[in-house]
Design an enzyme around this catalytic site. Structure first.
Site, short mmCIF file in Angstrom:
data_model
loop_
_atom_site.label_atom_id
_atom_site.label_comp_id
_atom_site.label_asym_id
_atom_site.label_seq_id
_atom_site.Cartn_x
_atom_site.Cartn_y
_atom_site.Cartn_z
N ILE A 163 1.22 -1.14 -0.14
CA ILE A 163 0.02 -0.02 0.17
C ILE A 163 0.73 1.45 -0.03
O ILE A 163 1.66 1.55 1.09
CB ILE A 163 -0.91 -0.10 1.29
CG1 ILE A 163 -1.87 -1.10 1.64
CG2 ILE A 163 -1.94 1.41 1.09
CD1 ILE A 163 -2.60 -1.68 0.11
N GLU A 164 0.75 1.78 -0.93
CA GLU A 164 2.32 3.14 -0.76
C GLU A 164 1.26 4.56 -1.78
O GLU A 164 1.87 5.32 -2.45
CB GLU A 164 3.02 2.92 -1.70
CG GLU A 164 2.58 2.25 -3.00
CD GLU A 164 3.91 1.93 -3.83
OE1 GLU A 164 4.69 2.71 -4.00
OE2 GLU A 164 4.01 0.21 -4.02
N ARG A 165 0.07 4.43 -1.97
CA ARG A 165 -0.95 5.53 -2.34
C ARG A 165 -2.32 5.79 -1.99
O ARG A 165 -3.00 4.67 -0.78
CB ARG A 165 -1.66 4.83 -3.87
CG ARG A 165 -0.52 4.72 -4.89
CD ARG A 165 -0.87 4.30 -6.32
NE ARG A 165 -1.66 5.54 -6.82
CZ ARG A 165 -1.20 6.44 -7.62
NH1 ARG A 165 -0.44 6.72 -8.22
NH2 ARG A 165 -2.59 6.91 -8.33
#
Ligand SMILES: *[C@@H]1O[C@H](CO)[C@@H](O)[C@H](O)[C@H]1NC(C)=O
Ligand SMILES: *[C@@H]1O[C@H](CO)[C@@H](O)[C@H](O)[C@H]1NC(C)=O
Ligand SMILES: *[C@@H]1O[C@H](CO)[C@@H](O)[C@H](O)[C@H]1NC(C)=O
Ligand SMILES: *[C@@H]1O[C@H](CO)[C@@H](O)[C@H](O)[C@H]1NC(C)=O
Length: 311
Positions: A163-165
């Site tokens: 998860i990076e956005r």
């Protein structure tokens, strides 16, 4: 003389016994206390990497993350995106099952990776998190779905959180718990893994990681000057590694690095990795190995072959 011999014999007997006990209880610690790790990678984002089956058949990989389930939340039906490998619309990715089964038969664990660098995803309520857990359980794990499962019948071994956005969401923690609980309820081990960025703490994932439910954490030591490896000044990298392993209760930590210079900032040449970086990270009892991002870059550089057996 005789006494010396017999004491020599009994002490070597003791050493053998200790060695056997060591094998039983510490399968990842080799002779001389050296830790042996594995290589994890990502598959799914570029057709040039070839088939999943072929990657696993090389014997170089311990874990392959299939990326990504990159659309979910905000009322959108969840959807995988395996770029040009296959089109999930009209059931075009059903035969990924063949790859999953072949990998598992080769002893490679296969994870479904959710999130990724490009998708459109979010979790903005508990209900959304629980719905997504149901969707993943029924479509990729051990549940059953009335509509065709995107990868066909074969269950993956677990779920990778990349998860990076989007906005920070506390509901990823709920998602992790729910997936774990489903596994317990049905007597199945659901592996949970995560790919946080190296700067501690990672805003998206640290809270979920504190649950202690995660098996493997591949910290992305790239695209961040403060913590990616820098041969001139490795202290930022070293303190970040120590911070992660001492703050997060996970079973194993992997050194996440780009598999080519194009794959990200912070590329470390294989010779430098083996001479300078691995000796440092291998001192940690929770060291698990190296995560190469990603397979499409690895097939260009042959990075995994160059470090195989040395990880
Ligand atoms: C799938 O991902 C690729 C690479 O991130 C992107 O270019 C493409 O538009 C995506 N396809 C769909 C249908 O979202
Ligand atoms: C799945 O099918 C596609 C299209 O028919 C093919 O290109 C691909 O190699 C197949 N993959 C596997 C794992 O069998
Ligand atoms: C993501 O999806 C939402 C809901 O469908 C949409 O409003 C938004 O424009 C999308 N964002 C991007 C970057 O595609
Ligand atoms: C990669 O390494 C393997 C093993 O050393 C070798 O067989 C193969 O030819 C190499 N491939 C490339 C593209 O260099």
């Amino acid at each position: 003389m005789e006494i010396q011999l017999s004491s020599f014999a009994s002490s070597s007997f003791l050493l053998i016994i200790l060695g056997l006990v060591g094998c039983l209880f510490e399968p990842t610690t080799g002779r001389h206390g050296r830790v042996h790790g594995g290589i994890a990678t990502y598959w799914g984002q570029n057709i040039r990497e070839g088939r999943l089956t072929t990657a696993c058949a090389t014997g170089k990989f311990q874990i392959v993350n299939i990326g990504f389930l990159s659309t979910f939340g905000d009322g959108q039906p969840p959807q995988v995106n395996l770029t040009r490998h296959c089109n999930p619309i009209c059931n075009g990715c059903w035969n990924v099952s063949a790859g999953i089964v072949n990998c598992q038969n080769d002893g490679v664990k296969v994870m479904l990776s959710i999130g990724g660098p490009h998708g459109n995803y979010s979790l903005s309520s508990a209900a959304e998190a629980l719905d997504l857990a149901d969707y993943i359980w029924n479509n990729f794990l051990y549940g059953h779905s009335t509509s065709p499962r995107p990868f066909g019948y074969a269950p993956v071994d677990g779920v990778d959180f990349r998860i990076e956005r989007g906005e920070f969401s506390p509901y990823y923690t709920l998602l992790a718990r729910r997936l774990h609980d489903y596994g317990r309820q049905w007597g199945r081990k659901v592996y949970l893994t995560a790919a946080p960025r190296c700067h501690f703490p990672d805003n998206y994932l640290t809270q979920s990681l504190h649950t202690g439910l995660f098996d493997y954490v591949w910290v992305r030591f790239f695209d961040d000057q403060k913590c990616q490896y820098n041969s001139g000044n490795p202290s930022g990298f070293q303190s970040s590694w120590m911070r992660w392993i001492h703050s997060i209760p996970a079973r194993k930590f992997y050194l996440g690095i780009p598999a080519s210079e194009e794959a990200g900032e912070g590329y470390v040449a294989p010779s430098v990795l083996m001479r300078k970086v691995l000796p440092f990270v291998k001192r940690s009892a929770s060291y698990g190995g190296v995560m190469l991002f990603d397979l499409s870059n690895d097939v260009q550089t042959n990075y995994s072959s160059l470090i195989s057996g040395r990880v």
